[in-house]
Design an enzyme around this catalytic site. Structure first.
Site, PDB file in Angstrom:
ATOM      1  N   GLY A 103       0.787  -1.241   0.000  1.00 16.24           N
ATOM      2  CA  GLY A 103       0.000   0.000   0.000  1.00 16.24           C
ATOM      3  C   GLY A 103       0.813   1.283   0.000  1.00 16.24           C
ATOM      4  O   GLY A 103       0.323   2.329   0.437  1.00 16.24           O
ATOM      5  N   SER A 104       2.046   1.247  -0.543  1.00 13.46           N
ATOM      6  CA  SER A 104       2.842   2.484  -0.497  1.00 13.46           C
ATOM      7  C   SER A 104       2.275   3.563  -1.423  1.00 13.46           C
ATOM      8  O   SER A 104       2.361   4.749  -1.109  1.00 13.46           O
ATOM      9  CB  SER A 104       4.312   2.200  -0.808  1.00 13.46           C
ATOM     10  OG  SER A 104       4.495   1.877  -2.163  1.00 13.46           O
ATOM     11  N   ASN A 105       1.684   3.169  -2.545  1.00 11.91           N
ATOM     12  CA  ASN A 105       1.044   4.175  -3.406  1.00 11.91           C
ATOM     13  C   ASN A 105      -0.177   4.773  -2.728  1.00 11.91           C
ATOM     14  O   ASN A 105      -0.408   5.982  -2.794  1.00 11.91           O
ATOM     15  CB  ASN A 105       0.662   3.574  -4.765  1.00 11.91           C
ATOM     16  CG  ASN A 105       1.826   3.606  -5.729  1.00 11.91           C
ATOM     17  OD1 ASN A 105       2.172   4.652  -6.265  1.00 11.91           O
ATOM     18  ND2 ASN A 105       2.457   2.453  -5.917  1.00 11.91           N
TER      19      ASN A 105
ATOM     20  N   LYS B 278      -5.902  -8.570  -8.611  1.00 14.14           N
ATOM     21  CA  LYS B 278      -7.016  -9.342  -9.171  1.00 14.14           C
ATOM     22  C   LYS B 278      -7.586  -8.632 -10.387  1.00 14.14           C
ATOM     23  O   LYS B 278      -7.538  -7.400 -10.470  1.00 14.14           O
ATOM     24  CB  LYS B 278      -8.119  -9.501  -8.107  1.00 14.14           C
ATOM     25  CG  LYS B 278      -7.672 -10.301  -6.909  1.00 14.14           C
ATOM     26  CD  LYS B 278      -7.563 -11.768  -7.267  1.00 14.14           C
ATOM     27  CE  LYS B 278      -7.005 -12.569  -6.106  1.00 14.14           C
ATOM     28  NZ  LYS B 278      -6.766 -13.965  -6.461  1.00 14.14           N
TER      29      LYS B 278
ATOM     30  N   ILE C 188     -10.283  -6.965 -12.686  1.00 15.62           N
ATOM     31  CA  ILE C 188     -11.517  -6.220 -12.441  1.00 15.62           C
ATOM     32  C   ILE C 188     -12.576  -6.763 -13.398  1.00 15.62           C
ATOM     33  O   ILE C 188     -12.384  -6.785 -14.619  1.00 15.62           O
ATOM     34  CB  ILE C 188     -11.318  -4.695 -12.674  1.00 15.62           C
ATOM     35  CG1 ILE C 188     -10.197  -4.156 -11.775  1.00 15.62           C
ATOM     36  CG2 ILE C 188     -12.616  -3.938 -12.426  1.00 15.62           C
ATOM     37  CD1 ILE C 188     -10.510  -4.154 -10.295  1.00 15.62           C
TER      38      ILE C 188
ATOM     39  N   HIS D 147       1.212   1.699 -13.308  1.00 14.01           N
ATOM     40  CA  HIS D 147       2.050   0.583 -13.755  1.00 14.01           C
ATOM     41  C   HIS D 147       3.512   1.022 -13.687  1.00 14.01           C
ATOM     42  O   HIS D 147       3.842   2.129 -14.114  1.00 14.01           O
ATOM     43  CB  HIS D 147       1.665   0.186 -15.183  1.00 14.01           C
ATOM     44  CG  HIS D 147       2.375  -1.032 -15.659  1.00 14.01           C
ATOM     45  ND1 HIS D 147       2.024  -2.300 -15.240  1.00 14.01           N
ATOM     46  CD2 HIS D 147       3.432  -1.189 -16.490  1.00 14.01           C
ATOM     47  CE1 HIS D 147       2.839  -3.173 -15.804  1.00 14.01           C
ATOM     48  NE2 HIS D 147       3.701  -2.533 -16.568  1.00 14.01           N
TER      49      HIS D 147
HETATM   50  C1  GRF Z   1       3.420  -0.661  -7.656  1.00 11.06           C
HETATM   51  O1  GRF Z   1       4.700  -0.857  -8.165  1.00 11.06           O
HETATM   52  C2  GRF Z   1       2.446  -0.416  -8.774  1.00 11.06           C
HETATM   53  O2  GRF Z   1       3.025   0.174  -9.904  1.00 11.06           O
HETATM   54  C3  GRF Z   1       1.979  -1.796  -9.133  1.00 11.06           C
HETATM   55  O3  GRF Z   1       1.943  -2.492  -7.915  1.00 11.06           O
HETATM   56  C4  GRF Z   1       2.854  -1.909  -6.993  1.00 11.06           C
HETATM   57  C5  GRF Z   1       2.084  -1.617  -5.741  1.00 11.06           C
HETATM   58  O4  GRF Z   1       2.919  -1.228  -4.693  1.00 11.06           O
HETATM   59  N1  GRF Z   1       0.722  -1.752  -9.849  1.00 11.06           N
HETATM   60  P1  GRF Z   1       2.266  -0.607  -3.368  1.00 11.06           P
HETATM   61  O5  GRF Z   1       1.336  -1.657  -2.770  1.00 11.06           O
HETATM   62  O6  GRF Z   1       1.527   0.632  -3.759  1.00 11.06           O
HETATM   63  O7  GRF Z   1       3.422  -0.325  -2.470  1.00 11.06           O
END
Ligand code: GRF
Length: 201
Positions: A12-14, A92, A94, A110
């Site tokens: 969940g870092s994003n 998963k 969608i 991505h």
């Molecule tokens: C990220 O590298 C994103 O580009 C990909 O999955 C990863 C998720 O990382 N779709 P996080 O869970 O947000 O840390």
């Protein structure tokens, strides 16, 4: 007002970067209404709960059929009045019914420069390994709209960084991830301010 649901499967870092940007009032016209994960122990749910956001473990395994699972997901999204779905490491597929219910309202990030290095099997370290193997001079991150084909929908925002000769998949992944943490909140800010359209993209 963007009413966002975030779907993720992992750390969940994003999501954390997006949440921080909202909390710091960098995206004034957006709020996180719901966080969903197919994985009950995902970091993304812990982050959401630490900020007292609705954090729900929802997996197809909890339902006797895919139909009922999709129904439950759509009901949740409707009940929280979600108008934008943000995929952040959601592993998963969608379902097409969800895609058509939220046509042009589902985003993904991505960790490469789409349309290169996308599609089935192109996730996590596989992406960065493929970029290095191909001898690419640049990689980066892409925010795009989700359609029925993996990593295929219209590109909204992209940022590139150089691949260094000494890069390993791990070092490249770490630098791309830092780009992602800027790019996703930036895309949401532009959408919330009406400066980036998801409809005409
Ligand atoms: C990220 O590298 C994103 O580009 C990909 O999955 C990863 C998720 O990382 N779709 P996080 O869970 O947000 O840390």
């Amino acid at each position: 007002m963007l009413r966002i649901a975030v779907l993720g499967s992992g750390r969940g870092s994003n999501f954390h970067a997006i949440l921080s940007a909202i909390q710091e009032k960098k995206i004034p016209a957006a709020r996180i209404c719901l966080v969903i994960s197919n994985n009950s122990s995902a970091g993304i749910l812990e982050i959401a709960r630490a900020s007292s956001l609705p954090a729900i473990h929802l997996s197809q395994k909890q339902y006797p059929s895919e139909e009922l699972f999709v129904e439950a997901l759509l009901t949740l999204l409707r009940n929280h009045e979600v108008n934008l779905i943000v995929l952040a490491g959601y592993m998963k597929r969608i379902h097409p019914r969800v895609i058509s219910a939220y046509r042009n309202r589902i985003l993904n990030i991505h960790p490469a420069l789409l349309p290169k290095f996308g599609g089935k099997g192109m996730y996590g370290h596989h992406v960065h390994e493929a970029v290095i193997r191909a001898g690419e001079k640049f990689s980066g991150a892409t925010v795009h709209i989700v359609d029925e084909v993996y990593d295929h929908g219209p590109i909204l925002l992209q940022r590139r960084i150089p691949v260094q000769p000494e890069d390993t998949p791990e070092t490249l992944a770490a630098r791309v991830l830092r780009v992602e943490h800027e790019l996703y909140p930036e895309a949401l800010r532009l959408i919330a301010e009406g400066k980036l359209s998801t409809q005409t993209a």
